[in-house]
Design a protein around this motif. Structure first.
Motif, PDB file in Angstrom:
ATOM      1  N   GLU A   1       9.862  61.325  67.279  1.00 46.42           N
ATOM      2  CA  GLU A   1       9.424  62.464  67.046  1.00 46.42           C
ATOM      3  C   GLU A   1       7.930  62.680  66.653  1.00 46.42           C
ATOM      4  OE1 GLU A   1      11.062  65.487  66.924  1.00 46.42           O
ATOM      5  OE2 GLU A   1      12.590  64.170  68.065  1.00 46.42           O
ATOM      6  N   SER A   2       7.345  61.563  65.887  1.00 47.49           N
ATOM      7  CA  SER A   2       5.896  61.907  65.677  1.00 47.49           C
ATOM      8  C   SER A   2       4.902  61.640  66.736  1.00 47.49           C
ATOM      9  CB  SER A   2       5.839  60.636  64.404  1.00 47.49           C
ATOM     10  OG  SER A   2       5.759  59.351  65.094  1.00 47.49           O
ATOM     11  N   ALA A   3       5.420  60.774  67.829  1.00 49.10           N
ATOM     12  CA  ALA A   3       4.694  60.686  68.906  1.00 49.10           C
ATOM     13  C   ALA A   3       5.192  61.767  70.233  1.00 49.10           C
ATOM     14  CB  ALA A   3       4.762  59.207  69.431  1.00 49.10           C
ATOM     15  N   LYS A   4       5.720  62.712  69.776  1.00 47.49           N
ATOM     16  CA  LYS A   4       6.394  63.728  70.780  1.00 47.49           C
ATOM     17  C   LYS A   4       5.063  64.263  71.424  1.00 47.49           C
ATOM     18  CE  LYS A   4       9.908  66.088  69.953  1.00 47.49           C
ATOM     19  NZ  LYS A   4      11.015  67.190  69.606  1.00 47.49           N
ATOM     20  N   GLY A   5       3.995  64.823  70.562  1.00 49.93           N
ATOM     21  CA  GLY A   5       3.021  65.527  70.842  1.00 49.93           C
ATOM     22  C   GLY A   5       2.233  65.000  72.044  1.00 49.93           C
ATOM     23  N   LEU A   6       1.748  63.580  71.667  1.00 50.11           N
ATOM     24  CA  LEU A   6       0.905  62.706  72.593  1.00 50.11           C
ATOM     25  C   LEU A   6       1.663  62.508  73.943  1.00 50.11           C
ATOM     26  CD1 LEU A   6      -1.517  60.804  72.962  1.00 50.11           C
ATOM     27  CD2 LEU A   6      -0.122  59.018  71.769  1.00 50.11           C
ATOM     28  N   ILE A   7       3.100  62.226  73.915  1.00 50.30           N
ATOM     29  CA  ILE A   7       3.805  61.982  75.096  1.00 50.30           C
ATOM     30  C   ILE A   7       3.961  63.194  75.933  1.00 50.30           C
ATOM     31  CG2 ILE A   7       6.059  61.295  76.011  1.00 50.30           C
ATOM     32  CD1 ILE A   7       6.561  59.495  73.430  1.00 50.30           C
ATOM     33  N   ARG A   8       3.945  64.276  75.274  1.00 45.75           N
ATOM     34  CA  ARG A   8       4.113  65.563  76.096  1.00 45.75           C
ATOM     35  C   ARG A   8       2.682  65.998  76.686  1.00 45.75           C
ATOM     36  NH1 ARG A   8       3.929  71.613  74.483  1.00 45.75           N
ATOM     37  NH2 ARG A   8       4.809  72.456  76.161  1.00 45.75           N
ATOM     38  N   SER A   9       1.587  65.551  75.989  1.00 45.95           N
ATOM     39  CA  SER A   9       0.397  65.895  76.841  1.00 45.95           C
ATOM     40  C   SER A   9       0.223  64.958  77.879  1.00 45.95           C
ATOM     41  CB  SER A   9      -0.778  65.510  75.748  1.00 45.95           C
ATOM     42  OG  SER A   9      -0.942  64.347  75.179  1.00 45.95           O
ATOM     43  N   GLU A  10       0.503  63.537  77.750  1.00 41.18           N
ATOM     44  CA  GLU A  10       0.454  62.891  79.013  1.00 41.18           C
ATOM     45  C   GLU A  10       1.627  62.943  79.935  1.00 41.18           C
ATOM     46  OE1 GLU A  10      -1.018  59.481  81.049  1.00 41.18           O
ATOM     47  OE2 GLU A  10      -1.844  60.816  79.080  1.00 41.18           O
ATOM     48  N   VAL A  11       2.721  63.547  79.651  1.00 42.96           N
ATOM     49  CA  VAL A  11       3.518  64.408  80.662  1.00 42.96           C
ATOM     50  C   VAL A  11       2.914  65.139  81.582  1.00 42.96           C
ATOM     51  CG1 VAL A  11       5.964  65.321  81.077  1.00 42.96           C
ATOM     52  CG2 VAL A  11       5.771  63.102  79.794  1.00 42.96           C
ATOM     53  N   GLY A  12       2.240  66.163  80.798  1.00 43.99           N
ATOM     54  CA  GLY A  12       1.647  67.343  81.535  1.00 43.99           C
ATOM     55  C   GLY A  12       0.428  66.934  82.489  1.00 43.99           C
ATOM     56  N   ARG A  13      -0.144  65.867  82.022  1.00 44.49           N
ATOM     57  CA  ARG A  13      -1.279  65.353  82.662  1.00 44.49           C
ATOM     58  C   ARG A  13      -1.013  64.894  83.964  1.00 44.49           C
ATOM     59  NH1 ARG A  13      -4.351  61.195  83.397  1.00 44.49           N
ATOM     60  NH2 ARG A  13      -3.230  59.645  82.044  1.00 44.49           N
ATOM     61  N   GLN A  14       0.276  63.996  83.969  1.00 43.05           N
ATOM     62  CA  GLN A  14       0.478  63.111  85.096  1.00 43.05           C
ATOM     63  C   GLN A  14       1.477  63.804  85.950  1.00 43.05           C
ATOM     64  OE1 GLN A  14       1.978  59.248  84.589  1.00 43.05           O
ATOM     65  NE2 GLN A  14       0.374  58.631  83.024  1.00 43.05           N
ATOM     66  N   THR A  15       2.160  64.807  85.482  1.00 39.63           N
ATOM     67  CA  THR A  15       2.856  65.592  86.398  1.00 39.63           C
ATOM     68  C   THR A  15       2.443  66.844  87.295  1.00 39.63           C
ATOM     69  OG1 THR A  15       3.892  67.145  84.708  1.00 39.63           O
ATOM     70  CG2 THR A  15       5.053  65.153  85.258  1.00 39.63           C
ATOM     71  N   GLY A  16       1.182  67.289  86.627  1.00 38.87           N
ATOM     72  CA  GLY A  16       0.604  68.335  87.267  1.00 38.87           C
ATOM     73  C   GLY A  16       1.091  69.673  87.273  1.00 38.87           C
ATOM     74  N   LEU A  17       1.949  69.690  86.142  1.00 38.55           N
ATOM     75  CA  LEU A  17       2.873  71.000  86.007  1.00 38.55           C
ATOM     76  C   LEU A  17       2.021  72.211  85.336  1.00 38.55           C
ATOM     77  CD1 LEU A  17       6.296  69.886  84.961  1.00 38.55           C
ATOM     78  CD2 LEU A  17       5.605  70.883  87.384  1.00 38.55           C
ATOM     79  N   ARG A  18       2.093  73.459  85.484  1.00 35.50           N
ATOM     80  CA  ARG A  18       1.123  74.652  84.993  1.00 35.50           C
ATOM     81  C   ARG A  18       1.657  74.574  83.568  1.00 35.50           C
ATOM     82  NH1 ARG A  18       1.250  80.110  87.678  1.00 35.50           N
ATOM     83  NH2 ARG A  18      -0.258  79.149  89.139  1.00 35.50           N
ATOM     84  N   HIS A  19       2.906  74.705  83.308  1.00 35.57           N
ATOM     85  CA  HIS A  19       3.440  74.515  82.101  1.00 35.57           C
ATOM     86  C   HIS A  19       4.370  73.398  81.669  1.00 35.57           C
ATOM     87  CE1 HIS A  19       2.364  78.477  81.366  1.00 35.57           C
ATOM     88  NE2 HIS A  19       2.742  78.942  82.660  1.00 35.57           N
ATOM     89  N   THR A  20       3.884  72.467  80.691  1.00 36.15           N
ATOM     90  CA  THR A  20       4.463  71.156  80.367  1.00 36.15           C
ATOM     91  C   THR A  20       5.657  71.389  79.743  1.00 36.15           C
ATOM     92  OG1 THR A  20       2.204  70.227  80.319  1.00 36.15           O
ATOM     93  CG2 THR A  20       4.366  69.179  79.304  1.00 36.15           C
ATOM     94  N   PRO A  21       6.830  70.829  80.073  1.00 37.36           N
ATOM     95  CA  PRO A  21       8.021  71.226  79.404  1.00 37.36           C
ATOM     96  C   PRO A  21       8.179  70.672  78.135  1.00 37.36           C
ATOM     97  CG  PRO A  21       8.329  69.536  81.036  1.00 37.36           C
ATOM     98  CD  PRO A  21       6.821  69.913  81.211  1.00 37.36           C
ATOM     99  N   THR A  22       8.889  71.269  77.076  1.00 42.13           N
ATOM    100  CA  THR A  22       8.891  70.651  75.638  1.00 42.13           C
ATOM    101  C   THR A  22       9.962  69.419  76.009  1.00 42.13           C
ATOM    102  OG1 THR A  22      10.855  72.017  75.220  1.00 42.13           O
ATOM    103  CG2 THR A  22       8.745  72.933  74.466  1.00 42.13           C
ATOM    104  N   LEU A  23       9.845  68.635  74.863  1.00 47.26           N
ATOM    105  CA  LEU A  23      10.491  67.081  75.141  1.00 47.26           C
ATOM    106  C   LEU A  23      11.373  67.225  73.866  1.00 47.26           C
ATOM    107  CD1 LEU A  23       7.801  64.581  76.178  1.00 47.26           C
ATOM    108  CD2 LEU A  23       9.242  65.750  77.592  1.00 47.26           C
TER     109      LEU A  23
END
Length: 173
Positions: free
Chosen positions: A68-90
């Protein structure tokens, strides 16, 4: 959104999260976490990441807090590596499937042990009555008990049935 594309994105999210947990997240509360599955909604707005933790219930709770505390860092990396316009919430969810599978394996082992015990008891057992209690056609060769009684009844029934003229006291001439 196409379901096949959503499944591919979910697989990619699973890979990214697993790599992040292995290499970049250095939280001491994070135990031995395995990402088992990821599911994403068709509109790609929410992703649920299923994980298991090897260890006790306390380690599971600590790992959940670390995720839960690392959720923001993981979500930003998911958005960067998937190339999606809107990164999904995890959303991180503990996967009960391995625990359920372990429970089922325990139940199956217990049933197998009971079967072995019942088989041992049945080794010297015998039937309470005849081995084969059903009559067979060859058994009826010498036995006409049931047929004799039926013949006597049919003869008596024939005697009771007489011609109508004989019952009225008239003899047939």
């Amino acid at each position: 959104m196409d379901a096949a594309r959503a499944r591919k994105i979910a697989d990619r999210i699973q890979q990214v999260v697993a790599e992040m947990l292995e290499r970049r997240i250095k939280d001491p509360r994070l135990g031995f976490v395995t990402v088992t599955d990821t599911r994403i909604t068709n509109d790609l707005s929410d992703a649920t990441v299923f994980y298991t933790v090897f260890g006790s219930e306390a380690e599971r709770a600590d790992s959940a807090a670390a995720l839960e505390s690392a959720k923001g860092l993981i979500r930003s990396e998911v958005g960067r590596q998937t190339g999606l316009r809107h990164t999904p919430t995890l959303t991180f969810t503990h996967d009960p499937l391995p625990d359920s599978a372990r429970h089922l394996e325990d139940l199956l082992a217990e049933a197998k042990a009971r079967d072995v015990e019942i088989a041992k008891r049945a080794e010297g057992a015998r039937h309470a009555g005849d081995a084969d209690p059903y009559r067979k056609p060859e058994d009826r060769d010498g036995e006409d008990d049931d047929l004799d009684g039926a013949d006597d009844v049919s003869d008596a029934a024939d005697a009771d049935v007489a011609e109508p003229s004989e019952r009225a006291g008239h003899s047939a001439t």
